[in-house]
Write a protein that holds these residues in place. Sequence first.
Motif, mmCIF file in Angstrom:
data_model
loop_
_atom_site.group_PDB
_atom_site.id
_atom_site.type_symbol
_atom_site.label_atom_id
_atom_site.label_comp_id
_atom_site.label_asym_id
_atom_site.label_seq_id
_atom_site.Cartn_x
_atom_site.Cartn_y
_atom_site.Cartn_z
ATOM 1 N N THR B 96 -24.042 31.545 68.142
ATOM 2 C CA THR B 96 -24.891 30.319 68.080
ATOM 3 C C THR B 96 -25.010 29.432 66.740
ATOM 4 N N THR B 97 -25.330 30.250 65.725
ATOM 5 C CA THR B 97 -25.515 29.614 64.606
ATOM 6 C C THR B 97 -23.864 29.243 64.032
ATOM 7 N N MET B 98 -22.917 29.984 64.466
ATOM 8 C CA MET B 98 -21.679 29.505 63.930
ATOM 9 C C MET B 98 -21.303 28.214 64.601
ATOM 10 N N ILE B 99 -21.596 28.146 66.042
ATOM 11 C CA ILE B 99 -21.175 26.971 66.881
ATOM 12 C C ILE B 99 -21.847 25.760 66.288
ATOM 13 N N LEU B 100 -23.025 25.959 65.813
ATOM 14 C CA LEU B 100 -23.746 24.892 65.205
ATOM 15 C C LEU B 100 -23.455 24.326 63.818
ATOM 16 N N GLY B 101 -23.250 25.552 62.971
ATOM 17 C CA GLY B 101 -22.471 25.079 61.850
ATOM 18 C C GLY B 101 -21.189 24.398 62.064
ATOM 19 N N ALA B 102 -20.200 24.781 62.768
ATOM 20 C CA ALA B 102 -19.151 24.295 62.823
ATOM 21 C C ALA B 102 -18.920 22.905 63.412
ATOM 22 N N SER B 164 -34.366 20.440 72.847
ATOM 23 C CA SER B 164 -34.491 21.951 72.346
ATOM 24 C C SER B 164 -33.677 22.835 73.004
ATOM 25 N N GLY B 165 -33.706 23.871 72.614
ATOM 26 C CA GLY B 165 -32.845 25.044 73.452
ATOM 27 C C GLY B 165 -31.130 25.081 73.083
ATOM 28 N N THR B 166 -30.563 25.807 73.920
ATOM 29 C CA THR B 166 -28.956 26.002 73.864
ATOM 30 C C THR B 166 -28.143 26.012 75.117
ATOM 31 N N ALA B 167 -28.980 25.273 76.162
ATOM 32 C CA ALA B 167 -28.404 25.511 77.515
ATOM 33 C C ALA B 167 -27.130 25.030 77.694
ATOM 34 N N SER B 168 -26.721 23.752 76.957
ATOM 35 C CA SER B 168 -25.372 23.408 77.328
ATOM 36 C C SER B 168 -24.948 22.701 75.895
ATOM 37 N N TRP B 169 -23.635 22.116 75.878
ATOM 38 C CA TRP B 169 -23.256 21.478 74.721
ATOM 39 C C TRP B 169 -23.918 20.221 73.970
ATOM 40 N N GLN B 170 -24.780 19.715 75.186
ATOM 41 C CA GLN B 170 -25.546 18.530 74.702
ATOM 42 C C GLN B 170 -26.777 19.050 73.773
ATOM 43 N N GLU B 249 -32.546 24.999 63.110
ATOM 44 C CA GLU B 249 -32.855 25.837 64.296
ATOM 45 C C GLU B 249 -34.115 25.940 64.729
ATOM 46 N N THR B 250 -35.023 25.823 63.787
ATOM 47 C CA THR B 250 -36.637 26.221 63.913
ATOM 48 C C THR B 250 -36.892 24.775 64.595
ATOM 49 N N ILE B 251 -36.465 23.688 64.301
ATOM 50 C CA ILE B 251 -37.000 22.418 64.687
ATOM 51 C C ILE B 251 -36.402 22.050 66.034
ATOM 52 N N PHE B 252 -35.263 22.751 66.297
ATOM 53 C CA PHE B 252 -34.584 22.272 67.673
ATOM 54 C C PHE B 252 -34.996 23.509 68.563
ATOM 55 N N ALA B 253 -35.570 24.548 68.245
ATOM 56 C CA ALA B 253 -35.823 25.885 68.947
ATOM 57 C C ALA B 253 -34.345 26.474 69.483
ATOM 58 N N ILE B 254 -33.442 26.719 68.396
ATOM 59 C CA ILE B 254 -32.255 27.188 68.690
ATOM 60 C C ILE B 254 -32.178 28.618 68.371
ATOM 61 N N ASN B 255 -31.781 29.416 69.212
ATOM 62 C CA ASN B 255 -32.179 30.961 68.992
ATOM 63 C C ASN B 255 -30.719 31.136 68.175
ATOM 64 N N GLY B 256 -30.709 31.034 67.004
ATOM 65 C CA GLY B 256 -29.425 31.283 66.252
ATOM 66 C C GLY B 256 -30.188 32.480 65.020
ATOM 67 N N LEU B 257 -29.184 32.514 63.968
ATOM 68 C CA LEU B 257 -29.652 33.473 62.963
ATOM 69 C C LEU B 257 -30.930 32.705 62.107
ATOM 70 N N GLY B 258 -30.589 31.367 61.990
ATOM 71 C CA GLY B 258 -31.960 30.827 61.168
ATOM 72 C C GLY B 258 -33.289 30.938 61.759
ATOM 73 N N PHE B 259 -33.204 30.759 62.960
ATOM 74 C CA PHE B 259 -34.394 30.865 63.849
ATOM 75 C C PHE B 259 -34.856 32.271 63.587
ATOM 76 N N LEU B 260 -34.041 33.343 63.563
ATOM 77 C CA LEU B 260 -34.198 34.615 63.460
ATOM 78 C C LEU B 260 -34.819 34.946 62.110
#
Lengths: 337, 305
Positions: B96-102, B164-170, B249-260
């Motif tokens: 998740t974090t890699m996708i976000l970073g890339a 928020s979340g990571t449900a789709s590309w949007q 990730e915290t702001i957008f509640a994305i379950n990635g490494l940053g959030f972790l």
Amino acid sequence: MSNKILEVQDLTIDIPTPSGTLHAVQKVSIHVDRGETLCIVGESGCGKSLTSLAIMDLLPKKAMRTATRLELAGESVFEIGERRMSDIRGNRMSMIFQEPMTSLNPAYTIGDQLTEALRRHRKVSRSEARDRAVFLLEKVGITAAASRLGQYPHQLSGGLRQRVMIAMALMCGPDLIIADEPTTALDVTIQAQILHLLAELQREFNMGLILITHDLGVVARIADRVAVMYAGQIVETGSAAQIFSAPAHPYTRGLLACIPIPGKTERGAHLGAIPGIVPSLVGKMSGCHFASRCPEVQQNCTSAPIPQFEALDPGRSVRCLQAENAAMRSAGQEGVA
Amino acid sequence: MIQFALKRLGVAVLVALTVSILSFSMIYLSGDPAIALAGEGASEEDIENVRRVYGFERPIIVQYGDWLLRALQGNLGHSNYLKADVASVVFERLPTTMILGASALIFALVLSIPLGVLAAIRPNSMIDRFALTVAMIGQAMPSFWFALTLILWFGINWRLLPISGTASWQNFVMPSIALGYYVTPAVMRLTRAGMLEVLSSDYIRTARAKGLRPMTVLFKHALRNAIIPVVSLSAVQFGFMLGGSIVIETIFAINGLGFLVWESILRADLPMMQAIVLVLSIIYILLTFLADLLNGFLDPRIRVS
């Protein structure tokens, strides 16, 4: 149809600067025939390099160029638009620059940079372009030419790079080559080789060659005709023999006095030097540009603009009042006799 | 080229070892880890027990060697809080974090390189000033504030994008922009400076003297050379974004490494933090290594010397 490859008339280059307009080149007229070498001589900043860039239409954007005539093989190439001009550059006239160390792109191989010049202007296959590149690299005296194609500029010495630049200029078989101080950055033994090479290639391909230099030794060796530039103007033109045996302009005489001649210049004697500095070319100028440094200066030298005076000999001109007077006196004496 | 790659790889391994020492010593940051693990009010005996179970009584160099060996085998320890294997949790979150970073990096490059090139072609023009403004705003604006602004307009007022979340590309659009925008100025200014320098170089004059088309001169001869420092910068910035994703990730509640990381800090979950620091650092080192290789490919002079 004349043999003239290049005809330039009244080429003027103005460069706006914060302190006023810099009149870098003023009404320069030159011409080059097929198979002829014209040397433009002058000290740094006299406008000789700008003149060559102006012919190629490669001046920096802020420089303003005007001319009453700029023709390549009888066809005007003045203000014909970037698209048509780029069809001519590297194709019918090419240029060799002063700095072989930085004039090649470090990121591409020699082969790539050579072939792209040909493939831009001719419909040839990759392998045909390659063959032409190998042929020309051998022509400019590079051994193992085929294997050099895969090398990068930083793997070659300065002399080799300049040979590559020459080969690159020849890729499309141009009518005219402009070489802007092609040997200045090279060491002396290489200089002689490169000059010899240029002269030889020019004869072989029957091209016009403009060689820009401040080295009169170079001029003596390869020039057919010479144009001496000083402070943005041509002060004297003529055949190489005329310029060296009977320099008409005090500046040319001054330049010649600066060269030591083996056997003639006495050991320990001072070489000639021209006192003073080049005048600023910013703003309005009047009179002879050389007047402030001229040993033969007269009162009227500084008042009126000095015209180029053509009647010395056929194909010879000089921009000097004293030379004009001397010529008139001798013409008068002939009339009396 | 192979020799060059091996040399770079050697350096990368050395850096990785250094990082592993640093991340190993994190356990000792809060003093005696046994006391910390045993918790408040633990008896002397409990603490001694913990020390023995975890092997804290051994010489530190042995502990490090043991930890490193296990880490190399993919065993990054056990999270007392999540009651789970740290490695599996980290690698579940990593993509998740890699996708976000890339996607943030791609956004940044796609915006900044063309702007930088345009600005360099016409210095001091309208487009140059516009690019400079974009750069200054990007530099001046904190990314959390920019993220909140995006959420306010695109998520709440106009309801264009999920917030928020990571449900789709949007879900990744706004976070990528918020994360990527921050690195845009550096990349753009570097591209501009590089292009300006290259465009005034002798070999560009040569290319023009050959009669090459303006586009060939610009993209083949100029950009190729101007882009070399941008590649290194992008690798550094990508690593930086992996770290910077903590906020986004915290702001957008994305379950990635940053959030972790954020969660783990709150829970004082030391093994988890240790593992994430290690993994992110290794990724960063890998990126730098890849950038070196790419630069070697772009610039033949680097390759040989």
